[in-house]
Design an enzyme around this catalytic site. Structure first.
Site, short mmCIF file in Angstrom:
data_model
loop_
_atom_site.label_atom_id
_atom_site.label_comp_id
_atom_site.label_asym_id
_atom_site.label_seq_id
_atom_site.Cartn_x
_atom_site.Cartn_y
_atom_site.Cartn_z
N GLU A 99 -9.06 33.44 44.68
CA GLU A 99 -7.70 33.98 44.51
C GLU A 99 -6.79 33.13 45.36
O GLU A 99 -6.85 33.18 46.59
CB GLU A 99 -7.64 35.45 44.95
CG GLU A 99 -8.41 36.40 44.05
CD GLU A 99 -7.82 36.55 42.65
OE1 GLU A 99 -6.72 36.03 42.38
OE2 GLU A 99 -8.49 37.19 41.82
N GLU A 144 5.51 26.60 47.22
CA GLU A 144 5.29 27.99 47.62
C GLU A 144 5.71 28.13 49.09
O GLU A 144 5.07 27.57 49.96
CB GLU A 144 3.80 28.36 47.47
CG GLU A 144 3.51 29.78 47.91
CD GLU A 144 2.02 30.13 47.98
OE1 GLU A 144 1.21 29.26 48.31
OE2 GLU A 144 1.69 31.30 47.71
N LYS A 155 -15.72 36.67 56.72
CA LYS A 155 -14.98 35.93 57.75
C LYS A 155 -13.48 36.16 57.60
O LYS A 155 -12.89 35.74 56.61
CB LYS A 155 -15.25 34.42 57.57
CG LYS A 155 -14.63 33.59 58.68
CD LYS A 155 -14.62 32.10 58.34
CE LYS A 155 -13.34 31.68 57.68
NZ LYS A 155 -12.14 31.87 58.48
N CYS A 175 0.87 36.80 48.19
CA CYS A 175 0.53 35.83 47.14
C CYS A 175 1.38 36.07 45.90
O CYS A 175 1.81 35.12 45.25
CB CYS A 175 -0.95 35.90 46.82
SG CYS A 175 -1.56 37.55 46.46
P1 NAD Z 1 -5.91 29.27 53.97
O1 NAD Z 1 -6.43 28.70 52.69
O2 NAD Z 1 -5.42 28.36 55.00
O3 NAD Z 1 -7.03 30.16 54.68
C1 NAD Z 1 -7.69 31.22 54.03
C2 NAD Z 1 -9.04 31.44 54.68
O4 NAD Z 1 -9.87 30.30 54.45
C3 NAD Z 1 -9.00 31.63 56.19
O5 NAD Z 1 -9.97 32.60 56.55
C4 NAD Z 1 -9.38 30.25 56.70
O6 NAD Z 1 -9.94 30.28 57.99
C5 NAD Z 1 -10.40 29.81 55.67
N1 NAD Z 1 -10.56 28.38 55.52
C6 NAD Z 1 -9.71 27.37 55.90
N2 NAD Z 1 -10.22 26.17 55.54
C7 NAD Z 1 -11.40 26.41 54.92
C8 NAD Z 1 -12.37 25.57 54.30
N3 NAD Z 1 -12.23 24.24 54.25
N4 NAD Z 1 -13.46 26.15 53.76
C9 NAD Z 1 -13.60 27.50 53.76
N5 NAD Z 1 -12.71 28.35 54.33
C10 NAD Z 1 -11.62 27.81 54.90
O7 NAD Z 1 -4.81 30.34 53.50
P2 NAD Z 1 -3.86 31.20 54.44
O8 NAD Z 1 -2.83 30.28 55.01
O9 NAD Z 1 -4.69 32.04 55.36
O10 NAD Z 1 -3.19 32.17 53.37
C11 NAD Z 1 -2.06 31.83 52.65
C12 NAD Z 1 -2.37 31.41 51.23
O11 NAD Z 1 -3.22 32.37 50.61
C13 NAD Z 1 -1.16 31.32 50.33
O12 NAD Z 1 -1.23 30.15 49.52
C14 NAD Z 1 -1.25 32.56 49.47
O13 NAD Z 1 -0.55 32.48 48.24
C15 NAD Z 1 -2.71 32.71 49.32
N6 NAD Z 1 -3.07 34.08 49.00
C16 NAD Z 1 -3.54 34.36 47.76
C17 NAD Z 1 -3.86 35.65 47.41
C18 NAD Z 1 -4.38 35.97 46.03
O14 NAD Z 1 -4.97 37.03 45.86
N7 NAD Z 1 -4.20 35.12 45.05
C19 NAD Z 1 -3.70 36.68 48.34
C20 NAD Z 1 -3.22 36.36 49.61
C21 NAD Z 1 -2.92 35.05 49.93
#
Ligand code: NAD
Length: 472
Positions: free
Chosen positions: A243, A374, A170, A277
């Site tokens: 992650e 962040e 997804k 990230c």
């Molecule tokens: P997010 O957590 O809002 O969303 C990530 C994914 O999860 C999306 O596909 C979203 O639709 C889905 N999602 C949302 N709520 C959910 C739930 N309750 N259950 C399951 N899935 C759900 O994150 P974002 O805003 O898309 O990305 C930014 C964040 O991601 C930042 O905090 C960044 O640091 C982190 N990030 C981490 C890494 C890493 O490898 N550590 C890499 C990239 C981004």
């Protein structure tokens, strides 16, 4: 560009939905495409297809699965131009960076394919030989964020498929188009059901994490969402790789060559408009080099062209979506309200698009929001220190433990500081260079488990030990 309306891929076939989700170009705020708003029934179909495909894929010879990964790489490269255009339009990053992401995805999965799974044999126990191999888990649910939609999907597709699992993936509803298109292109390359890609709104992620037919969730996203994923996955004890977020510190020692590092350090913080990230999100600078380094960083910020990623010469695109844009602007507004000084940026952007000029905050108090939170946008605090031990303590005083960097002309000094950082990754005189060959794991609340390297590959498997009786 015409409206982009790719379909979902379930059981190797195109599937759409009764309702569609608009996808907005963050540089123009125009709707540039639509993705299916997948239903719970369609998720059930995708999981059923993945489950049906699992035994055949698990029993496919390893070398054939390796070859399949090679074919995925070839398809990505052959369609790099189209995928690059879609990625810039939906994500906002400059075209060159979009091409870089697509090419990196192809290269990455090709390198992952070269791994072999270890088999461990122990004859230590009298009377039996113990052979441990690594078997796949079953159906993996992969959930991907919006900052590197294609590369981060490939980080999951490559190891999951190589080890014999099947997938339901997804993408984020903010950036679904390039991933959906890639899955369309891969329909002829993989057996039906092996790779299913489904899109939807806020309900779809929780449906996946709670789904009894999914054996593991590989999730990349924020720490807040990661906690929800972990709670929901408890129902059937899903395996988990999380992650999550970070608030990475860069520590700049007093012996650096300021001119040599300024540009590298700038991009450590601002690549992908800070939406990385492992971006440098707090830069601690020894007081002896604070003045020249702040001047050099401000100069680089002044030279960088911000704009629509599709335009030539643009190096800094918009923030990817409106909610994140508002969040980043609120952080900058808080700094303004607190009376912080800015070495660059600090104002809002007039006109269309989710643009925030590269903003460097001049030595704000350690407890201010711009230091503690962040940003995940083009905003970074530069923080002066007199005492290196104090800087390391401040760097470690965080719920996050994703990554960090140390900048010094003395490799031994830098290595000694790196060893004291409570993070899963540290770079010395560089940043953000993750590789398929080394473990990437967040400490503390930056994650659970590992991606990349052999450790990351093994997360998609379970050890199975067979004890064979033998003459003592
Ligand atoms: P997010 O957590 O809002 O969303 C990530 C994914 O999860 C999306 O596909 C979203 O639709 C889905 N999602 C949302 N709520 C959910 C739930 N309750 N259950 C399951 N899935 C759900 O994150 P974002 O805003 O898309 O990305 C930014 C964040 O991601 C930042 O905090 C960044 O640091 C982190 N990030 C981490 C890494 C890493 O490898 N550590 C890499 C990239 C981004």
């Amino acid at each position: 560009m015409d409206m982009i309306r790719p379909s979902m891929t379930i059981d190797g076939a195109a599937t759409t939905a009764a309702t569609l989700i608009d996808v907005v170009n963050p540089a123009t705020e125009a709707v540039i495409g639509q993705a299916p708003d997948g239903t719970a029934e369609q998720l059930d179909e995708a999981v059923a297809a993945a489950r049906a495909a699992f035994p055949g894929w698990r029993d496919t010879p390893y070398a054939e699965r390796q070859a399949a990964l090679g074919r995925i790489a070839a398809v990505i490269l052959a369609n790099a131009d189209e995928l690059q255009q879609i990625l810039t339009a939906e994500q906002g990053k400059p075209l060159g960076d979009a091409l870089g992401e697509i090419q990196a995805a192809a290269w990455w999965i090709g390198e992952v394919a070269k791994n072999e799974l270890p088999v461990t044999i122990s004859d230590v126990m009298p009377g039996q030989r113990s052979t441990t191999r690594h078997v796949p888990l079953g159906v993996v649910g992969a959930i991907v964020p919006w900052n590197f939609p294609v590369l981060l999907a490939i980080w999951k597709i490559g190891p999951a498929l190589l080890t014999g699992n099947t997938l339901v993936l997804k993408p984020s509803p903010f950036t679904p188009l390039a991933t959906l298109r890639l899955a369309e292109l891969l329909r002829g390359v993989l057996p039906p059901g092996v790779l299913n890609v489904i899109t939807g709104g806020d309900a779809l992620g929780p449906w996946m994490t709670g789904h009894a037919g999914i054996d593991k969730i590989s999730f990349t996203g924020s720490t807040a969402t990661g906690r929800r994923v972990m709670a929901s996955a408890a129902a059937n004890l899903k395996r988990l790789t999380l992650e999550l977020g970070g608030n990475d510190a860069a520590i700049v020692l007093d012996d650096v060559d300021v001119d040599a590092i300024a540009e590298l350090l700038f991009w450590a913080a601002f690549k992908n408009s800070g939406q990385v990230c492992v971006a440098a999100k707090r830069i601690y600078v020894d007081a002896k080099v604070y003045a020249p380094l702040s001047a050099a960083l401000a100069r680089v910020a002044g030279e960088v062209a911000m704009g629509n990623g599709a335009d030539a010469g643009v190096a800094l695109g918009p923030v990817q979506n409106r909610a994140q844009f508002e969040r980043v602007k609120a952080l900058v507004a808080d700094s303004r309200a607190q009376g912080h000084r800015f070495l660059s940026g600090g104002g809002d952007w007039e006109g269309k698009g989710f643009f925030v000029p590269a903003t460097i905050v001049d030595n704000p108090p350690e407890q201010s929001r711009v230091v503690q939170e962040e940003a995940f946008g083009p905003v970074v605090p530069l923080l002066r220190f007199d005492d290196l031990d104090d800087a390391i303590a401040r760097a470690n005083a965080s719920e996050f433990g994703l990554a960090g960097s140390v900048w010094s002309s003395d490799p031994d000094r830098a290595a000694a500081v790196a060893a004291r950082l409570e993070t899963g990754t540290v770079w010395i005189n560089s940043a953000q260079n993750l590789t398929p060959y080394a473990a990437f794991a967040g400490q503390k609340q930056s994650g659970l488990g590992v991606e990349n390297g052999l450790d990351g590959l093994l997360e998609f498997t379970s050890p199975q030990t067979i004890h064979t009786a033998r003459a003592a």
